[in-house]
Design a protein around this motif. Structure first.
Motif, mmCIF file in Angstrom:
data_model
loop_
_atom_site.group_PDB
_atom_site.id
_atom_site.type_symbol
_atom_site.label_atom_id
_atom_site.label_comp_id
_atom_site.label_asym_id
_atom_site.label_seq_id
_atom_site.Cartn_x
_atom_site.Cartn_y
_atom_site.Cartn_z
ATOM 1 N N LYS A 285 36.676 22.689 5.791
ATOM 2 C CA LYS A 285 36.501 21.816 6.798
ATOM 3 C C LYS A 285 34.738 21.725 7.070
ATOM 4 N N LEU A 286 34.047 22.660 7.178
ATOM 5 C CA LEU A 286 32.812 22.392 7.385
ATOM 6 C C LEU A 286 32.147 21.963 6.037
ATOM 7 N N SER A 287 32.465 22.278 4.833
ATOM 8 C CA SER A 287 31.820 21.830 3.759
ATOM 9 C C SER A 287 32.200 20.481 3.666
ATOM 10 N N ASP A 288 33.562 19.935 3.934
ATOM 11 C CA ASP A 288 34.002 18.337 3.979
ATOM 12 C C ASP A 288 32.871 17.585 4.683
ATOM 13 N N ALA A 340 29.723 29.525 11.664
ATOM 14 C CA ALA A 340 30.373 28.736 10.648
ATOM 15 C C ALA A 340 31.363 30.115 9.859
ATOM 16 N N MET A 341 30.981 31.551 10.247
ATOM 17 C CA MET A 341 32.080 32.340 9.277
ATOM 18 C C MET A 341 33.314 32.417 10.252
ATOM 19 N N THR A 342 33.041 32.417 11.526
ATOM 20 C CA THR A 342 34.294 32.313 12.366
ATOM 21 C C THR A 342 35.123 31.119 11.960
ATOM 22 N N THR A 343 34.676 30.202 11.676
ATOM 23 C CA THR A 343 35.531 28.612 11.441
ATOM 24 C C THR A 343 35.987 29.214 10.145
ATOM 25 N N PHE A 344 35.300 29.358 9.190
ATOM 26 C CA PHE A 344 36.125 29.736 7.875
ATOM 27 C C PHE A 344 37.169 30.837 7.869
ATOM 28 N N LEU A 345 36.943 31.929 8.657
ATOM 29 C CA LEU A 345 38.055 32.967 8.730
ATOM 30 C C LEU A 345 39.138 32.481 9.463
ATOM 31 N N LYS A 436 26.163 34.063 -2.170
ATOM 32 C CA LYS A 436 26.425 32.521 -1.998
ATOM 33 C C LYS A 436 27.461 32.361 -0.738
ATOM 34 N N HIS A 437 27.119 31.680 0.056
ATOM 35 C CA HIS A 437 27.900 31.356 1.392
ATOM 36 C C HIS A 437 28.308 29.861 1.650
ATOM 37 N N VAL A 438 27.737 29.014 0.915
ATOM 38 C CA VAL A 438 27.704 27.502 1.560
ATOM 39 C C VAL A 438 28.616 26.781 0.287
ATOM 40 N N GLY A 439 29.014 25.565 0.877
ATOM 41 C CA GLY A 439 29.787 24.680 -0.147
ATOM 42 C C GLY A 439 31.167 25.243 -0.674
ATOM 43 N N TYR A 440 31.892 24.677 -1.382
ATOM 44 C CA TYR A 440 33.113 24.954 -1.891
ATOM 45 C C TYR A 440 32.910 26.215 -2.900
ATOM 46 N N SER A 441 32.210 26.185 -3.747
ATOM 47 C CA SER A 441 31.843 27.637 -4.434
ATOM 48 C C SER A 441 31.184 28.799 -3.791
ATOM 49 N N LEU A 446 33.143 33.853 -1.245
ATOM 50 C CA LEU A 446 33.384 34.701 0.088
ATOM 51 C C LEU A 446 35.059 34.980 0.097
ATOM 52 N N PHE A 447 35.929 34.127 -0.221
ATOM 53 C CA PHE A 447 37.196 34.199 0.163
ATOM 54 C C PHE A 447 37.725 35.511 -0.667
#
Length: 469
Positions: A285-288, A340-345, A436-441, A446-447
């Protein structure tokens, strides 16, 4: 005899910070200034401040890091640090021949009221016939905030000092905030793939993560040139990661005027450079949001490689969902990183039960609710938390994993749960500066780490063990 004595009012219990979930403001400023080409930071205060910063940065980045000091003594503390300031400038200029000198204040120099800007003015006047380097100052007492306050104050100060008006260009300013050196490199690849010229500030991807040297370099190569910072005022747009950027009130303390605006908001107000402010792009979502902004600014569709990265990431979400759904996580660190990390999780089905930070904006809870609309009210979001607060809370509530820097390792070890190391600082692993943390890659990496950590934990604690999922 005590009949007229005043009645003491009851006061609220107060617990002192025991293990802060934040670092000092000059440390953050030093990192940002190391992202300017040819820059040597000077810490205007006691020698111990600079020593502490050097030790901390070397431990994380695994590189030599030179941070100078004006080396206050008792005499400077009483009579002012002007003489120390001039000596430090002379020594750094004479020994390093820097392109830029960045003077960061400390609690001590700010408390006694040293006017560093006046010192710089006088120094330039006294040496006006000399070929002096560029000079920039940053007000960074740690009682005014955290290392993130110092980081963003340094970036804003550089922009306010050097940015100039000019004919509107086609380049974009990127203010990435405090991310890893590998994140910075990844962001530059993305901007280039969109065909965008850019000014990235800061850019410590080389200065704090060098290739091997044949001989020692006092000032590492790399960083954003002053000539590029000067063009920030004529950019087509700015992209700024972070929605808090530690600009909120600090429990009633008065903020300095210089901290009233971020670099991008200053450029928007002074030069009309459109500001695209957004959370750090972690997760789909945030990378979009980030890639949509790049499409709008560049007028180009997202390159195919990133569409495929996005598709593979979503596919991996489906593959790993059954291993992580419903697990309880504690996230901690800098405010914008935690959001950002909370949103991802939350996006991948992990329940963030505690989002903690030493930042003091007071905005963490509202921002998490904004970006996690379905579960945000169930997430305990705590500003001004320290690691002992986190420790005590986790002893009661037993999370399944920790996500953050290495400073909470002792808590994860005691509770026997996995810790996903990311952010800053990482002192107990090699390569912490390259996570690395940011973007789709970055999100993909992280995932995979999160899922594999939980699978490994289950595998290690199985009574029989298994070799196949």
């Amino acid at each position: 005899m005590f009949e007229n004595a005043p009645i003491l009012k009851s006061t609220k219990d107060y617990t002192a910070t025991r293990n802060a979930c934040k670092l000092c403001a000059p440390l953050g400023a030093s990192i940002a200034f190391k992202g300017i080409r040819g820059c040597v930071p000077i810490i205007h205060g006691g020698q111990g401040c600079a020593t502490y910063i050097r030790r901390y940065l070397i431990s994380h980045y695994k590189e030599p890091v030179d941070i100078a000091s004006s080396n206050f003594t008792e005499e400077a503390t009483v009579f002012g640090g002007g003489a120390n300031c001039y000596t430090a400038l002379n020594n750094v200029i004479g020994q390093y021949n820097p392109e830029v000198v960045a003077m960061c204040t400390t609690c001590l120099s700010e408390t006694i009221g040293d006017d560093v800007n006046l010192y710089m003015h006088n120094y330039k006047e006294d040496n006006k016939h000399e070929n002096l380097p560029h000079i920039v100052t940053a007000s960074t007492p740690s009682y005014q905030g955290s290392h993130m306050d110092g980081f963003h104050e340094a970036v804003a100060s550089a922009v306010k000092t050097f940015a100039k008006a000019g004919a509107k260009g086609k380049h974009v300013n990127l203010f990435p905030g405090f991310v890893s050196t590998e994140d910075l490199r990844q962001l530059k690849y993305i901007l280039s793939d969109f065909g965008l010229d850019y000014v990235m500030l800061p850019d410590y991807s080389d200065t704090l993560d060098n290739p091997i040297w044949e001989s020692y370099k006092r000032i590492p190569e790399g960083g954003t040139p002053i000539s590029e910072i000067e063009t920030c005022g004529s950019a087509a747009a700015s992209i700024e990661f972070g929605t808090i950027i530690n600009q909120g009130s600090l429990s009633g303390r008065v903020r300095s005027k210089s901290l009233s605006s971020t670099a991008a908001s200053y450029l928007e107000n002074e030069f009309g450079v459109e500001n695209h402010q957004m959370p750090m792009p972690i997760g789909v979502k945030l990378s979009d949001t980030f890639f949509n902004a790049l499409e709008k600014i560049s007028g180009k569709e997202m390159p195919t490689r990133y569409k495929r990265e996005r598709g593979r990431l979503i596919d991996s979400y489906a593959d790993g969902h059954k291993y992580i759904f419903g697990k309880k996580a504690v996230v901690y660190g800098e405010e914008d990183f935690v959001i950002a990390m909370t949103t991802f999780l939350d996006e991948i089905g992990i329940k963030v039960v505690l989002a903690a930070t030493g930042g003091e904006s007071g905005k963490l809870e509202s921002e998490i609710r904004k970006y996690c609309p379905e579960r945000g009210e169930k997430i305990l979001a705590k500003n001004h938390f320290d690691y002992e607060n986190i420790h005590e809370w986790c002893q009661e509530n037993k999370p399944d994993l920790f996500v953050g820097n290495s400073k909470a390792y002792y808590i994860a070890r005691e509770l026997n749960v996995p810790i996903i190391r990311c952010g800053f600082p990482i002192h107990d692993r090699i390569g912490g500066q390259r996570i690395k943390h940011v973007g789709y890659s970055g999100t993909q990496e992280l995932f995979d780490k999160v899922v594999n950590a939980l699978i490994e934990y289950k595998q290690d604690h199985s009574p029989v063990g298994y070799k196949y999922m």
